[in-house]
Design a protein around this motif. Structure first.
Motif, PDB file in Angstrom:
ATOM      1  N   ASN A  35     -13.134  -7.950  -6.006  1.00  0.00           N
ATOM      2  CA  ASN A  35     -12.699  -8.257  -7.949  1.00  0.00           C
ATOM      3  C   ASN A  35     -13.958  -8.720  -7.935  1.00  0.00           C
ATOM      4  O   ASN A  35     -13.617 -10.087  -8.118  1.00  0.00           O
ATOM      5  CB  ASN A  35     -10.917  -8.472  -8.446  1.00  0.00           C
ATOM      6  CG  ASN A  35     -11.718  -8.788  -9.700  1.00  0.00           C
ATOM      7  OD1 ASN A  35     -12.673  -8.444 -10.680  1.00  0.00           O
ATOM      8  ND2 ASN A  35     -10.812  -9.388 -10.085  1.00  0.00           N
ATOM      9  N   MET A  77      -1.443  -6.773 -14.240  1.00  0.00           N
ATOM     10  CA  MET A  77      -1.778  -7.316 -11.960  1.00  0.00           C
ATOM     11  C   MET A  77      -0.588  -6.443 -11.790  1.00  0.00           C
ATOM     12  O   MET A  77       0.094  -5.601 -11.284  1.00  0.00           O
ATOM     13  CB  MET A  77      -1.178  -8.796 -12.041  1.00  0.00           C
ATOM     14  CG  MET A  77      -1.003  -9.333 -11.085  1.00  0.00           C
ATOM     15  SD  MET A  77      -0.607 -11.311 -10.669  1.00  0.00           S
ATOM     16  CE  MET A  77      -0.963 -11.565 -12.107  1.00  0.00           C
ATOM     17  N   ASN A  78      -1.831  -5.371 -10.289  1.00  0.00           N
ATOM     18  CA  ASN A  78      -1.196  -4.530  -9.437  1.00  0.00           C
ATOM     19  C   ASN A  78      -0.160  -5.350  -8.240  1.00  0.00           C
ATOM     20  O   ASN A  78      -0.067  -6.646  -8.214  1.00  0.00           O
ATOM     21  CB  ASN A  78      -2.022  -3.531  -9.203  1.00  0.00           C
ATOM     22  CG  ASN A  78      -3.381  -4.390  -7.729  1.00  0.00           C
ATOM     23  OD1 ASN A  78      -2.419  -5.331  -7.474  1.00  0.00           O
ATOM     24  ND2 ASN A  78      -4.226  -3.945  -8.328  1.00  0.00           N
ATOM     25  N   ASN A  79       0.871  -4.396  -8.031  1.00  0.00           N
ATOM     26  CA  ASN A  79       1.336  -4.843  -6.537  1.00  0.00           C
ATOM     27  C   ASN A  79       0.920  -5.817  -5.715  1.00  0.00           C
ATOM     28  O   ASN A  79       1.242  -6.879  -4.873  1.00  0.00           O
ATOM     29  CB  ASN A  79       2.392  -3.685  -6.304  1.00  0.00           C
ATOM     30  CG  ASN A  79       3.734  -3.575  -6.936  1.00  0.00           C
ATOM     31  OD1 ASN A  79       4.037  -4.153  -8.236  1.00  0.00           O
ATOM     32  ND2 ASN A  79       3.882  -2.118  -7.144  1.00  0.00           N
ATOM     33  N   VAL A  80      -0.741  -5.491  -5.347  1.00  0.00           N
ATOM     34  CA  VAL A  80      -1.502  -5.994  -4.563  1.00  0.00           C
ATOM     35  C   VAL A  80      -1.651  -7.233  -4.953  1.00  0.00           C
ATOM     36  O   VAL A  80      -2.033  -8.925  -4.323  1.00  0.00           O
ATOM     37  CB  VAL A  80      -2.195  -4.979  -3.943  1.00  0.00           C
ATOM     38  CG1 VAL A  80      -3.604  -6.158  -3.245  1.00  0.00           C
ATOM     39  CG2 VAL A  80      -1.606  -4.038  -3.190  1.00  0.00           C
ATOM     40  N   THR A  81      -1.869  -7.628  -6.154  1.00  0.00           N
ATOM     41  CA  THR A  81      -2.313  -8.793  -6.680  1.00  0.00           C
ATOM     42  C   THR A  81      -1.475  -9.170  -6.642  1.00  0.00           C
ATOM     43  O   THR A  81      -1.659 -10.797  -6.071  1.00  0.00           O
ATOM     44  CB  THR A  81      -3.185  -8.131  -7.751  1.00  0.00           C
ATOM     45  OG1 THR A  81      -4.003  -7.991  -7.479  1.00  0.00           O
ATOM     46  CG2 THR A  81      -4.012  -9.869  -8.828  1.00  0.00           C
ATOM     47  N   LYS A  82       0.036  -9.244  -7.461  1.00  0.00           N
ATOM     48  CA  LYS A  82       1.326 -10.102  -7.607  1.00  0.00           C
ATOM     49  C   LYS A  82       1.081 -10.507  -6.303  1.00  0.00           C
ATOM     50  O   LYS A  82       1.565 -11.928  -5.905  1.00  0.00           O
ATOM     51  CB  LYS A  82       2.055  -9.179  -7.559  1.00  0.00           C
ATOM     52  CG  LYS A  82       3.589  -9.835  -8.327  1.00  0.00           C
ATOM     53  CD  LYS A  82       4.029  -8.976  -8.691  1.00  0.00           C
ATOM     54  CE  LYS A  82       4.071  -8.193 -10.231  1.00  0.00           C
ATOM     55  NZ  LYS A  82       5.218  -7.957 -10.770  1.00  0.00           N
ATOM     56  N   LYS A  83       1.806 -10.125  -4.922  1.00  0.00           N
ATOM     57  CA  LYS A  83       1.750 -10.181  -3.847  1.00  0.00           C
ATOM     58  C   LYS A  83       0.701 -11.406  -3.399  1.00  0.00           C
ATOM     59  O   LYS A  83       1.158 -12.613  -2.868  1.00  0.00           O
ATOM     60  CB  LYS A  83       2.037  -9.000  -2.821  1.00  0.00           C
ATOM     61  CG  LYS A  83       2.025  -9.959  -0.462  1.00  0.00           C
ATOM     62  CD  LYS A  83       2.150  -8.587  -0.121  1.00  0.00           C
ATOM     63  CE  LYS A  83       0.686  -8.600  -0.007  1.00  0.00           C
ATOM     64  NZ  LYS A  83       0.768  -7.147   1.248  1.00  0.00           N
ATOM     65  N   THR A  85     -10.444  -8.032  -2.490  1.00  0.00           N
ATOM     66  CA  THR A  85      -9.570  -7.297  -3.208  1.00  0.00           C
ATOM     67  C   THR A  85     -10.760  -6.248  -4.306  1.00  0.00           C
ATOM     68  O   THR A  85     -10.563  -5.142  -4.864  1.00  0.00           O
ATOM     69  CB  THR A  85      -8.571  -7.163  -4.026  1.00  0.00           C
ATOM     70  OG1 THR A  85      -9.077  -8.119  -4.670  1.00  0.00           O
ATOM     71  CG2 THR A  85      -7.348  -7.745  -3.761  1.00  0.00           C
TER      72      THR A  85
END
Length: 172
Positions: free
Chosen positions: A139, A1-7, A137
């Motif tokens: 996806n 999970m990248n930082n943007v998705t995590k946020k 995003t």
């Protein structure tokens, strides 16, 4: 999970918990000196109806490959849902809940629709947010996968909101 998705995931969890809790808490608050805002229920029922229509149109548009139109319609549905929620809470902060006066089988039908509407209106929050985040995003495979669940749930909530209003309106 990248930082943007995590946020986004953190915000989805926060909003999915905070919104229902805030609504429940605000139901116990009365705005002093403000008359019952009885004009709001037909407005927010109309917003639910418009949301249902736009959800179906958005579905048709994405099937036709009109991505920008679909995107605009879905954003409009989110705005309408927020607007509905604000009006609904304000109404209940100025008014007592209206008891359903129907009898017999209709009473059971009403309460089944009302309870399923309320429960699914809570459940739909993370679904809408996750579906939206997956779209913004980029996806799209995962967006499409969850949209197949989100769409019928959201449509059910919008349509049953109108049905609940129609069934309770004689008792306002």
């Amino acid at each position: 999970m990248n930082n943007v998705t995590k946020k986004y995931t953190i915000w989805i969890w926060v909003l999915s918990i905070v919104i229902p809790v805030a609504v429940a808490v605000l139901f116990t608050v009365r705005i002093p000196g403000v008359e019952r805002l009885g004009f709001l229920p037909p407005i927010y029922a109309s917003i639910n109806a418009l949301t249902a229509v736009l959800l179906v149109v958005a579905f048709v548009m994405i099937r036709k490959g009109k991505i920008r139109v679909h995107e605009a319609l879905m954003k409009t549905c989110i705005v309408l849902s927020v607007l509905f929620l604000v009006m609904y809470v304000v109404y209940h902060m100025t008014s007592d809940s209206t008891p359903y006066g129907g009898e017999g089988v209709l009473r059971y039908v009403y309460f089944f629709i009302l309870i399923s509407h309320i429960l699914l209106s809570i459940v739909i929050i993370p679904f809408v947010l996750i579906t939206y985040v997956r779209a913004i995003t980029g996806n799209f495979p995962q967006h499409k996968k969850i949209a197949r669940i989100t769409f019928p749930l959201w449509l059910y909530v919008a349509v049953t909101g109108v049905i609940v209003y129609i069934m309770i309106s004689p008792y306002y």
